[in-house]
Design a protein around this motif. Structure first.
Motif, PDB file in Angstrom:
ATOM      1  N   VAL A 194       0.835  -1.205   0.000  1.00  0.00           N
ATOM      2  CA  VAL A 194       0.000   0.000   0.000  1.00  0.00           C
ATOM      3  C   VAL A 194       0.870   1.254   0.000  1.00  0.00           C
ATOM      4  N   ALA A 225       2.016   2.028  -3.449  1.00  0.00           N
ATOM      5  CA  ALA A 225       0.945   2.646  -4.240  1.00  0.00           C
ATOM      6  C   ALA A 225       0.800   4.130  -3.910  1.00  0.00           C
ATOM      7  N   LEU A 279      -3.421   7.223 -10.930  1.00  0.00           N
ATOM      8  CA  LEU A 279      -4.368   6.735  -9.924  1.00  0.00           C
ATOM      9  C   LEU A 279      -4.767   5.290 -10.216  1.00  0.00           C
ATOM     10  N   VAL A 280      -4.948   4.953 -11.495  1.00  0.00           N
ATOM     11  CA  VAL A 280      -5.299   3.581 -11.859  1.00  0.00           C
ATOM     12  C   VAL A 280      -4.171   2.623 -11.498  1.00  0.00           C
ATOM     13  N   SER A 320      -5.231  10.627 -13.709  1.00  0.00           N
ATOM     14  CA  SER A 320      -6.123   9.475 -13.654  1.00  0.00           C
ATOM     15  C   SER A 320      -5.367   8.183 -13.936  1.00  0.00           C
ATOM     16  N   THR A 378      -5.792  -4.386  -0.019  1.00  0.00           N
ATOM     17  CA  THR A 378      -6.814  -3.830   0.872  1.00  0.00           C
ATOM     18  C   THR A 378      -7.988  -4.798   1.018  1.00  0.00           C
ATOM     19  N   ALA A 416      -2.937  -1.154  -4.730  1.00  0.00           N
ATOM     20  CA  ALA A 416      -3.499  -1.036  -3.382  1.00  0.00           C
ATOM     21  C   ALA A 416      -4.771  -1.833  -3.182  1.00  0.00           C
ATOM     22  N   VAL A 417      -5.621  -1.903  -4.207  1.00  0.00           N
ATOM     23  CA  VAL A 417      -6.936  -2.517  -4.012  1.00  0.00           C
ATOM     24  C   VAL A 417      -6.856  -3.987  -3.618  1.00  0.00           C
ATOM     25  N   SER A 466      -1.791   3.026  -9.260  1.00  0.00           N
ATOM     26  CA  SER A 466      -1.705   2.913  -7.808  1.00  0.00           C
ATOM     27  C   SER A 466      -2.841   2.065  -7.254  1.00  0.00           C
ATOM     28  N   GLY A 467      -4.033   2.214  -7.852  1.00  0.00           N
ATOM     29  CA  GLY A 467      -5.167   1.404  -7.404  1.00  0.00           C
ATOM     30  C   GLY A 467      -4.964  -0.073  -7.653  1.00  0.00           C
ATOM     31  N   PHE A 517       1.787   7.386  -6.485  1.00  0.00           N
ATOM     32  CA  PHE A 517       0.826   8.407  -6.893  1.00  0.00           C
ATOM     33  C   PHE A 517       1.302   9.816  -6.559  1.00  0.00           C
TER      34      PHE A 517
END
Length: 620
Positions: A570, A573, A599-600, A596, A610, A606-607, A602-603, A577
């Motif tokens: 995390v 990520a 952000l994608v 954007s 998480t 992280a997602v 990094s997501g 960003f």
């Protein structure tokens, strides 16, 4: 007397003759006429003229003529061997954005695609084109191809590779420190109560709450002493290390080792942080794009001792149409080693200067090295033009086997186009620039960068003293087995502070209620059991509240290795960003990725972790 005029006429004739002779001596001889085939070679002046014409036509709102001039620019860029036309590429990118905003989808996508062609080493323009293709056309396959080219751009070109290395170090370093800081916060939540208990037990008149406050003040003592955030982190990890379990202490020691590795990485990569003003970057720009006179002068100063700089100046002189200077620089570069690009480019200049026989010999020598397609293709074009068609096509086939795309672009077999117009320069080898950058940096260049980073992270503490302190802390934590007896440990039943060193650490109340032979008062036992249940419910809710921050829930329940791993992912990520906008030390690049897209990415990091943390924290 009849011929009296003959004497003056003879004198006048003598004066005219003497004047003509003296005039011929004083005048410099006229250069031989230049063959039209060589006079029509493209130069940077032609490129600049078409760029100016396009700008004028756009001001007149004559888009059709402006597009014709743009086609000429593309043709000249290819002929001159330029990889990037940054000013025009940025202008086309802005034109594409404006067209898309006004609803002209086709024109906007065309302009963005042209910008991606003119500045192919700029990842951001490929990402922007991909987003536009998805949003305005729904063309997923084409968008994937644009994204692929954007990813490839990160690894193409010396400037991007240097940026990638320094960004990777920065993101990983920031992520490591962020993960350690969050790890420290969770450890403080676990052990601050025990620290306050120990302080209150040893200092008369101090309550447990006051002990907590004293522990926090001790933790933030480096701030009062003018130290930076890194000493605060290191000291905090040492303090909680006294209370940690063995598994938690392994993470702390690994964190210390990572901090030392980060310091070594910053020292080794200090030249990358000063990349903007480096000689290697000046050489790179002169070789790949339109370069200002200042950078050209800097490369000229390096040419006497650096063959790469001489080779690049030869490229630049050829593009400006100065063949004599190009030959001089290429011969200088050849003195340091007879490589295929140097031999090929010198042969091109000699052919353009009407020395075809020497050019053929250099082509043949370059072909024997077998590393580049240009010499074979160039020699093939020359032989076909002079009538040696079979030999020329054989050489062209050898070049086509090395690089089919280049052979197709040159069209060696095309009749009616002079060979001199088809000769292709070989680019310089960018692979030599990174070692040059890392090894040529002197201490005078390295230490100011390191001092800037050290002040940001360490404050006024010397870097050597900080490194020695970290090594000392590692040795101290390794020497601790179960922790020193002067600090408390958590009771295995209720979690309250207990005396360290016992076989089964329990607080005094749990010992009296559960372990002593005498039967405890049922009310006391019931009250203690209620207290244990409340404490376990509190820990369970604490885990649930912290589990959205991946890894923190695992740290709360005593699973430090998995918790820190999730926390590190995390942190990577988050650092990815925010790094370019917030934490960079070197704003040398003029491209910016769409927020954007970052952000994608990094997501995607992280997602998943998480979700894993939420599942383990909420479901069990």
């Amino acid at each position: 007397m009849r011929y009296w005029w003959r004497l003056p006429a003879l004198g006048l004739g003598l004066l005219v003759t003497l004047g003509a002779i003296s005039s011929s001596w004083s005048q410099t001889p006229e250069p031989p006429p230049v063959h039209p085939e060589f006079a029509s070679l493209p130069t940077l002046a032609d490129l600049d003229r078409h760029l100016t014409l396009r700008s004028e036509e756009r001001r007149r709102n004559d888009e059709s003529t402006a597009d014709l001039e743009l086609e000429n620019v593309f043709r000249l860029r290819e002929a001159l061997g330029l990889r990037s036309l940054a000013p025009l590429g940025i202008a086309l990118r802005l034109e594409g954005r404006s067209a898309l905003a006004s609803g002209e989808v086709e024109a906007g996508l065309t302009r963005l695609a042209q910008a991606a062609t003119l500045i192919p080493d700029t990842p951001g323009v490929h990402y922007e084109l991909a987003l536009a293709q998805v949003h305005h056309q729904g063309d997923i396959p084409q968008a994937v191809r644009s994204l692929t080219r954007g990813v490839e751009a990160r690894f193409r070109g010396f400037e991007n590779r240097a940026l990638l290395l320094s960004d990777t170090l920065g993101v990983l370093g920031a992520a490591w420190l962020l993960a350690l800081a969050l790890f420290l916060v969770v450890q403080l939540i676990r052990y601050l109560d025990m620290a306050g208990h120990d302080i209150a037990r040893r200092i008369p008149g101090v309550t447990r709450v006051q002990g907590w406050l004293l522990a926090v003040l001790l933790l933030f003592a480096p701030v009062a002493l003018g130290l930076g955030p890194l000493p605060l982190l290191v000291l905090g990890l040492l303090l909680v290390g006294l209370y940690q379990t063995r598994r938690e202490r392994v993470v702390t020691i690994a964190g210390y080792l990572g901090i030392l590795a980060l310091a070594g990485g910053i020292y080794a990569s200090a030249p990358l942080l000063s990349f903007r003003d480096s000689d290697a970057r000046a050489i790179h720009i002169v070789a790949t794009r339109l370069a200002p006179a200042t950078l050209r002068a800097r490369a000229a100063a390096l040419a006497e001792r650096d063959p790469e700089a001489a080779f690049v100046l030869g490229l630049d002189a050829r593009r400006r149409g100065d063949l004599a200077s190009a030959e001089k620089y290429y011969r200088r570069a050849l003195e340091a080693g007879r490589t295929a690009p140097r031999l090929n480019n010198l042969a091109n200049v000699l052919f353009w200067r009407q020395q075809p026989e020497e050019a053929k010999k250099l082509y043949a020598e370059a072909i024997k090295l077998g590393t580049h397609a240009e010499p074979a293709l160039n020699l093939g074009a020359v032989l076909i033009e002079v009538g040696q068609t079979a030999e020329g096509r054989a050489q062209a086939s050898a070049g086509r086997a090395i690089d089919p795309a280049m052979a197709e672009a040159m069209k060696v077999d095309l009749v009616g186009v002079p060979a001199a117009r088809k000769l292709r320069d070989a680019p310089y080898d960018e692979g030599v620039l990174l070692p040059m950058l890392l090894t040529s940096s002197t201490d005078g260049q390295r230490w100011p960068v390191l001092e800037d980073v050290a002040v940001r992270l360490l404050g006024n503490i010397p870097a050597s003293a900080f490194g020695a302190a970290v090594l000392l802390f590692i040795v101290l934590l390794l020497a601790l087995k179960d922790g020193p007896s002067l600090v408390s440990t958590a009771c295995e039943r209720c979690g309250a502070p207990a005396q360290r060193g016992k076989v089964e650490p329990h607080c005094s109340t749990c010992c009296a209620v559960f372990l002593e032979v005498s039967v405890a008062d049922p009310k006391v036992r019931f009250k203690k059991e209620q207290e244990i249940r409340r404490r376990r419910r509190f820990e369970r809710w604490r885990e649930r509240l912290l589990c959205p921050i991946a890894g923190c829930g695992e740290l709360v329940i005593g699973n430090p290795l998995l918790g820190f791993t999730l926390l590190l992912v995390v942190s990577v990520a988050v650092a990815h960003f925010s790094w370019l906008q917030s934490y960079g030390f070197y704003p040398w690049t003029d491209w910016a990725e769409p927020e954007s897209f970052r952000l994608v990415v990094s997501g995607l990091l992280a997602v998943p972790v998480t979700v894993i943390s939420l599942k383990r924290g909420l479901v069990g």
